[in-house]
Write a protein that holds these residues in place. Structure first.
Motif, PDB file in Angstrom:
ATOM      1  N   GLY A  46      84.953  -0.198  10.362  1.00  0.00           N
ATOM      2  CA  GLY A  46      83.782  -0.907  10.750  1.00  0.00           C
ATOM      3  C   GLY A  46      83.654  -2.193  10.903  1.00  0.00           C
ATOM      4  O   GLY A  46      84.922  -3.166  10.547  1.00  0.00           O
ATOM      5  N   PRO A  47      82.536  -2.947  10.864  1.00  0.00           N
ATOM      6  CA  PRO A  47      82.610  -4.593  10.986  1.00  0.00           C
ATOM      7  C   PRO A  47      83.056  -5.099   9.381  1.00  0.00           C
ATOM      8  O   PRO A  47      82.867  -4.215   8.548  1.00  0.00           O
ATOM      9  N   ARG A  48      83.807  -5.968   9.604  1.00  0.00           N
ATOM     10  CA  ARG A  48      84.380  -6.901   8.577  1.00  0.00           C
ATOM     11  C   ARG A  48      83.784  -8.352   8.581  1.00  0.00           C
ATOM     12  O   ARG A  48      83.729  -8.850   9.499  1.00  0.00           O
ATOM     13  N   ARG A  49      83.581  -8.566   7.228  1.00  0.00           N
ATOM     14  CA  ARG A  49      83.078  -9.963   7.085  1.00  0.00           C
ATOM     15  C   ARG A  49      84.217 -11.130   7.137  1.00  0.00           C
ATOM     16  O   ARG A  49      84.409 -12.212   7.683  1.00  0.00           O
ATOM     17  N   ASP A  50      85.370 -10.739   6.564  1.00  0.00           N
ATOM     18  CA  ASP A  50      86.384 -11.751   6.152  1.00  0.00           C
ATOM     19  C   ASP A  50      87.561 -11.076   6.631  1.00  0.00           C
ATOM     20  O   ASP A  50      88.459 -10.378   5.783  1.00  0.00           O
ATOM     21  N   GLU A  51      88.153 -11.257   7.835  1.00  0.00           N
ATOM     22  CA  GLU A  51      89.195 -10.340   8.455  1.00  0.00           C
ATOM     23  C   GLU A  51      90.465 -10.687   7.598  1.00  0.00           C
ATOM     24  O   GLU A  51      91.482  -9.778   7.302  1.00  0.00           O
ATOM     25  N   LYS A  52      90.641 -11.960   7.372  1.00  0.00           N
ATOM     26  CA  LYS A  52      91.980 -12.485   6.680  1.00  0.00           C
ATOM     27  C   LYS A  52      92.118 -11.725   5.475  1.00  0.00           C
ATOM     28  O   LYS A  52      93.153 -11.411   4.997  1.00  0.00           O
ATOM     29  N   ASN A  53      91.045 -11.594   4.625  1.00  0.00           N
ATOM     30  CA  ASN A  53      91.094 -11.308   3.314  1.00  0.00           C
ATOM     31  C   ASN A  53      90.571  -9.769   3.015  1.00  0.00           C
ATOM     32  O   ASN A  53      90.337  -9.224   1.995  1.00  0.00           O
ATOM     33  N   PHE A  54      90.700  -9.299   4.217  1.00  0.00           N
ATOM     34  CA  PHE A  54      90.255  -7.816   4.101  1.00  0.00           C
ATOM     35  C   PHE A  54      91.259  -6.912   3.353  1.00  0.00           C
ATOM     36  O   PHE A  54      92.310  -6.634   3.717  1.00  0.00           O
ATOM     37  N   ARG A  55      90.843  -6.171   2.433  1.00  0.00           N
ATOM     38  CA  ARG A  55      91.748  -5.349   1.592  1.00  0.00           C
ATOM     39  C   ARG A  55      91.359  -4.012   1.152  1.00  0.00           C
ATOM     40  O   ARG A  55      89.972  -3.839   0.943  1.00  0.00           O
ATOM     41  N   ILE A  56      92.061  -3.110   1.061  1.00  0.00           N
ATOM     42  CA  ILE A  56      91.837  -1.691   0.371  1.00  0.00           C
ATOM     43  C   ILE A  56      91.751  -1.888  -1.039  1.00  0.00           C
ATOM     44  O   ILE A  56      92.750  -2.559  -1.653  1.00  0.00           O
ATOM     45  N   LYS A  57      90.543  -1.518  -1.723  1.00  0.00           N
ATOM     46  CA  LYS A  57      90.300  -1.469  -2.996  1.00  0.00           C
ATOM     47  C   LYS A  57      90.212  -0.494  -3.744  1.00  0.00           C
ATOM     48  O   LYS A  57      89.533   0.354  -3.348  1.00  0.00           O
ATOM     49  N   LEU A  58      90.793  -0.070  -4.781  1.00  0.00           N
ATOM     50  CA  LEU A  58      90.874   1.005  -5.628  1.00  0.00           C
ATOM     51  C   LEU A  58      90.802   0.717  -7.115  1.00  0.00           C
ATOM     52  O   LEU A  58      91.305  -0.384  -7.430  1.00  0.00           O
ATOM     53  N   ASP A  59      90.021   1.494  -7.597  1.00  0.00           N
ATOM     54  CA  ASP A  59      89.590   1.023  -9.152  1.00  0.00           C
ATOM     55  C   ASP A  59      89.179   2.267  -9.902  1.00  0.00           C
ATOM     56  O   ASP A  59      88.443   3.069  -9.251  1.00  0.00           O
ATOM     57  N   VAL A  60      89.898   2.650 -11.059  1.00  0.00           N
ATOM     58  CA  VAL A  60      89.628   3.760 -11.635  1.00  0.00           C
ATOM     59  C   VAL A  60      89.270   3.456 -13.181  1.00  0.00           C
ATOM     60  O   VAL A  60      89.706   2.468 -13.660  1.00  0.00           O
TER      61      VAL A  60
END
Ligand SMILES: Nc1ncnc2c1ncn2[C@@H]1O[C@H](COP(=O)(O)OP(=O)(O)OP(=O)(O)O)[C@@H](O)[C@H]1O
Ligand SMILES: [Mg+2]
Length: 378
Positions: free
Chosen positions: A70-84
């Motif tokens: 979908g739409p991305r705000r910051d293409e360069k810093n776009f990351r998969i983020k996982l957190d548990v």
């Protein structure tokens, strides 16, 4: 151990979702809403801890496929983020781990152009009132809390494909890191286990004491042999099999070089039916029985569509096994079966989580932005 909450962002249909988890979690919803993506996100956390997150993302088509479309705000810093957030009851400690994977900078030196890069990671532990950072990684540099309780620079740098948590866990100097790793490495995922003629479930296997079922089911016979001949307590297993197969009994000979098993049905009391002779549903049920009732119970058992190829009559005995396993393991089930979901609800008292899509992204019905489901209040 209890996985208390999970957050995932920018991974496939998981735009940004945080949810609280209970001892038993049942996810139900239409095709394509993102149930498997949630399950997979949890597997990726385990991959990060084992050190093969970059490999796993590459293996599923690389970042171009895995990143939220979908739409991305910051293409360069776009990351998969996982957190548990994981509660360790023994240590009365809460661990929080987060990891971020992003794209290679376009002008980076020659290398693996399609490989995701591990950009950031942090592990913290909370035993008193405030969380204490144990490991923090920014790019290749790793800071770690040393023996004297101070944050120190770790002498080695992490490669872009490597997680700090896996690198440090191997070093053995950091007990908290090791404790967290062991909990997460113990999670077990079962999905798409084959039931065809050549399925590992149907093959004889080496007679080696097997406290846990392998994820492909290849040591099924050894798991049964361990229960029957080592633990010598198969009351629950016997009951589950009798309930599912009209009074059938599991037959497990004393293992020699290889372990074997079969079923004896009341219609043919003098004949043992070997795994090759059993139906797809029968062999699948036995695989699930071994996953849920093995000698050692994993901290978390995740099953994706366990009801596949099972007749509705098998669902109550399956729910019984799930409820029994839930006494010692956390449970994560993805299902299309309302009947299974309500059978588990009856036995464990937990409402299924209804997975939906909102603007193309995965969401849980009734869930607030904080991850809290309104139904949980009462
Ligand atoms: N990179 C991506 N960005 C956004 N959405 C994606 C991306 N990759 C896959 N999807 C979406 O994820 C959905 C598939 O999710 P998933 O496999 O988790 O569904 P599911 O709920 O398990 O369905 P089923 O019940 O059929 O197994 C598809 O609708 C697909 O369009
Ligand atoms: Mg699915």
């Amino acid at each position: 151990m209890l996985l208390r909450s999970m957050f995932a962002a920018n991974y496939r249909s998981l735009r940004s979702i945080r949810m609280d988890l209970a001892g038993v979690n049942v996810f139900i919803g239409e095709n394509g809403v993102g149930k498997s993506n949630l399950y997979r996100a949890l597997q990726l956390v385990q991959a990060a801890v084992r050190g093969n997150l970059a490999y796993e993302i590459a293996a599923e088509g690389g970042m171009a496929s895995a990143l939220w479309s979908g739409p991305r705000r910051d293409e360069k810093n776009f990351r998969i983020k996982l957190d548990v957030e994981v509660l360790d009851e023994e240590r009365a400690a809460t661990f929080r781990y987060r990891v971020e994977a992003g794209l290679r900078p376009p002008k980076a030196a020659a290398g693996f152009a399609f490989e995701p890069q591990i950009k950031a990671e942090e592990l913290s532990v909370e035993t008193g009132s405030r969380p204490v950072t144990m490991v923090k990684r920014m790019g290749p540099g790793i800071m770690v809390r040393g023996e004297r309780g101070r944050m120190e620079e770790y002498p080695e740098q992490a490669m872009t494909s490597e997680t700090a948590i896996a690198l440090l866990g191997d070093a053995g100097h950091y007990p908290e890191v090791g404790a967290f790793r062991r909990m997460v490495e113990g999670w077990r995922f079962f999905h798409g286990v084959r039931t065809d003629r050549d399925s590992p479930l149907r093959r004889p296997c080496l007679a080696v004491t097997s406290p846990l079922l392998d994820q492909d089911g290849g040591n099924l016979a050894a798991v049964f042999a361990t229960l029957v001949h080592t633990r010598q307590d198969t009351v629950d297993l016997g009951r589950a099999i009798a309930a599912a197969f009209g009074g059938a009994k599991l037959h497990v000979p004393e293992p020699g070089e290889s372990a074997e098993f079969g079923l004896v049905f009341p219609d043919f009391p003098n004949r043992v039916f070997h795994p090759r002779e059993l139906s797809d549903g029968q062999i699948r049920f036995l695989g699930l029985a071994a996953a849920l009732m093995s000698y050692r119970q994993p901290p978390l058992i995740a099953l994706n569509e366990p009801e596949a190829s099972l007749h509705p009559d098998m669902l109550p005995p399956l729910a019984d096994m799930i409820a029994e396993a839930a006494r010692s393991s956390q449970i994560w089930i993805v299902t299309h079966s309302e009947q299974l979901a309500s059978a588990v609800e009856e036995r464990c008292g937990v409402r299924p989580k209804r997975v939906i899509r909102k603007d193309g992204a995965t969401w849980i019905e009734g869930m607030r932005l904080t991850g809290f489901i309104e139904d949980d209040e009462n």
